[in-house]
Design an enzyme around this catalytic site. Structure first.
Site, PDB file in Angstrom:
ATOM      1  N   CYS A  78       0.828  -1.213   0.000  1.00 27.97           N
ATOM      2  CA  CYS A  78       0.000   0.000   0.000  1.00 27.97           C
ATOM      3  C   CYS A  78       0.866   1.268   0.000  1.00 27.97           C
ATOM      4  O   CYS A  78       1.521   1.542  -1.001  1.00 27.97           O
ATOM      5  CB  CYS A  78      -0.983  -0.065   1.158  1.00 27.97           C
ATOM      6  SG  CYS A  78      -2.442   0.909   0.858  1.00 27.97           S
ATOM      7  N   HIS A 170      -3.656  -5.309   1.562  1.00 22.68           N
ATOM      8  CA  HIS A 170      -2.995  -5.518   2.860  1.00 22.68           C
ATOM      9  C   HIS A 170      -2.976  -6.990   3.266  1.00 22.68           C
ATOM     10  O   HIS A 170      -3.831  -7.424   4.046  1.00 22.68           O
ATOM     11  CB  HIS A 170      -3.717  -4.708   3.945  1.00 22.68           C
ATOM     12  CG  HIS A 170      -3.486  -3.239   3.841  1.00 22.68           C
ATOM     13  ND1 HIS A 170      -2.492  -2.589   4.513  1.00 22.68           N
ATOM     14  CD2 HIS A 170      -4.126  -2.301   3.113  1.00 22.68           C
ATOM     15  CE1 HIS A 170      -2.516  -1.301   4.222  1.00 22.68           C
ATOM     16  NE2 HIS A 170      -3.501  -1.097   3.367  1.00 22.68           N
ATOM     17  N   GLU A 172      -1.267  -8.411   5.370  1.00 21.72           N
ATOM     18  CA  GLU A 172      -1.064  -8.558   6.823  1.00 21.72           C
ATOM     19  C   GLU A 172      -2.387  -8.534   7.579  1.00 21.72           C
ATOM     20  O   GLU A 172      -2.424  -8.870   8.764  1.00 21.72           O
ATOM     21  CB  GLU A 172      -0.105  -7.471   7.349  1.00 21.72           C
ATOM     22  CG  GLU A 172      -0.676  -6.075   7.521  1.00 21.72           C
ATOM     23  CD  GLU A 172      -0.841  -5.276   6.212  1.00 21.72           C
ATOM     24  OE1 GLU A 172      -0.668  -5.856   5.120  1.00 21.72           O
ATOM     25  OE2 GLU A 172      -1.149  -4.081   6.308  1.00 21.72           O
TER      26      GLU A 172
HETATM   27  N1  GLN Z   1      -3.582   6.480   0.864  1.00 22.73           N
HETATM   28  C1  GLN Z   1      -2.346   6.244   1.520  1.00 22.73           C
HETATM   29  C2  GLN Z   1      -1.241   7.105   0.934  1.00 22.73           C
HETATM   30  O1  GLN Z   1      -1.353   7.644  -0.124  1.00 22.73           O
HETATM   31  C3  GLN Z   1      -1.968   4.792   1.451  1.00 22.73           C
HETATM   32  C4  GLN Z   1      -3.019   3.982   2.122  1.00 22.73           C
HETATM   33  C5  GLN Z   1      -2.543   2.780   2.881  1.00 22.73           C
HETATM   34  O2  GLN Z   1      -1.347   2.513   3.018  1.00 22.73           O
HETATM   35  N2  GLN Z   1      -3.477   2.070   3.447  1.00 22.73           N
HETATM   36  O3  GLN Z   1      -0.240   7.229   1.560  1.00 22.73           O
END
Ligand code: GLN
Length: 189
Positions: A78, A170, A172
């Site tokens: 992410c 995610h 995890e």
């Molecule tokens: N939206 C977040 C960002 O741009 C990332 C989201 C996440 O890691 N769950 O940093």
């Protein structure tokens, strides 16, 4: 064998528990010297601009770049996938590690569907993986050396380039350690 989880900000504890569930030791990485003796590193989800600032002030940005350049495995989930990307669409000035040849668009799954869960097929997994998306970035482009391992709605959501891996969901947060095992067994070895 020890794997590091970047522990400046975000969802690092969940990664730790996942690795420990199959016997891999975890080091929480907060300083460049914490990278010593690690086989690989996970950059967790969180807030990518905050994480970038903390990586800069701790000098972990250059340390992680050298770590990856020596062939050690690095996996971004992410916000971590944003951190390792070569391009952040619409945010050319946002600091990043410039490691993996992917273009990512932040928060691209939209406000209404900011979080969702879906079962997807993952290459080499016998059964689908339950993916959790939380304000996920979207991988808009993958370079020619990038192998797509899972897709959702026509976009890569899990991909690998040699010793680097990115997931925009995610793993995890799933009750399933297969993506963590894949990282250790396939990407780090
Ligand atoms: N939206 C977040 C960002 O741009 C990332 C989201 C996440 O890691 N769950 O940093």
């Amino acid at each position: 064998m020890q794997v590091g989880v970047l522990a400046l900000q975000g969802a690092f504890r969940e990664h730790r528990l996942m690795f420990e569930s199959f016997g891999v030791k975890v080091v929480e990485v907060r300083l460049p010297q914490d990278l010593e003796n690690l086989v690989g590193l996970v950059i967790p989800g969180g807030e990518s601009t905050t994480m970038a600032k903390l990586m800069r002030s701790s000098e972990l940005d250059t340390a992680i770049t050298s770590f990856a350049k020596t062939g050690k495995c690095v996996w971004g989930t992410c916000a971590g996938a944003i951190a390792i990307a070569t391009e952040i669409v619409g945010f050319p000035e946002q600091p990043r590690l410039n490691l993996m040849d992917i273009s990512v668009a932040r928060n691209a799954y939209g406000r209404q569907v900011a979080s969702f869960e879906v079962d997807v097929a993952v290459k080499s997994f016998e059964t689908p993986f339950h993916t959790v998306f939380i304000r996920a970035p979207r991988i808009e482009r993958v370079g020619k050396d990038v192998e797509v391992l899972a897709e959702y709605e026509g976009h890569a959501i899990m991909a690998r380039q040699a010793n680097l891996m990115a997931t925009v969901f995610h793993p995890e947060l799933a009750q399933d350690a297969r993506v963590h095992q894949y990282f250790i067994e396939k990407v780090c070895s």
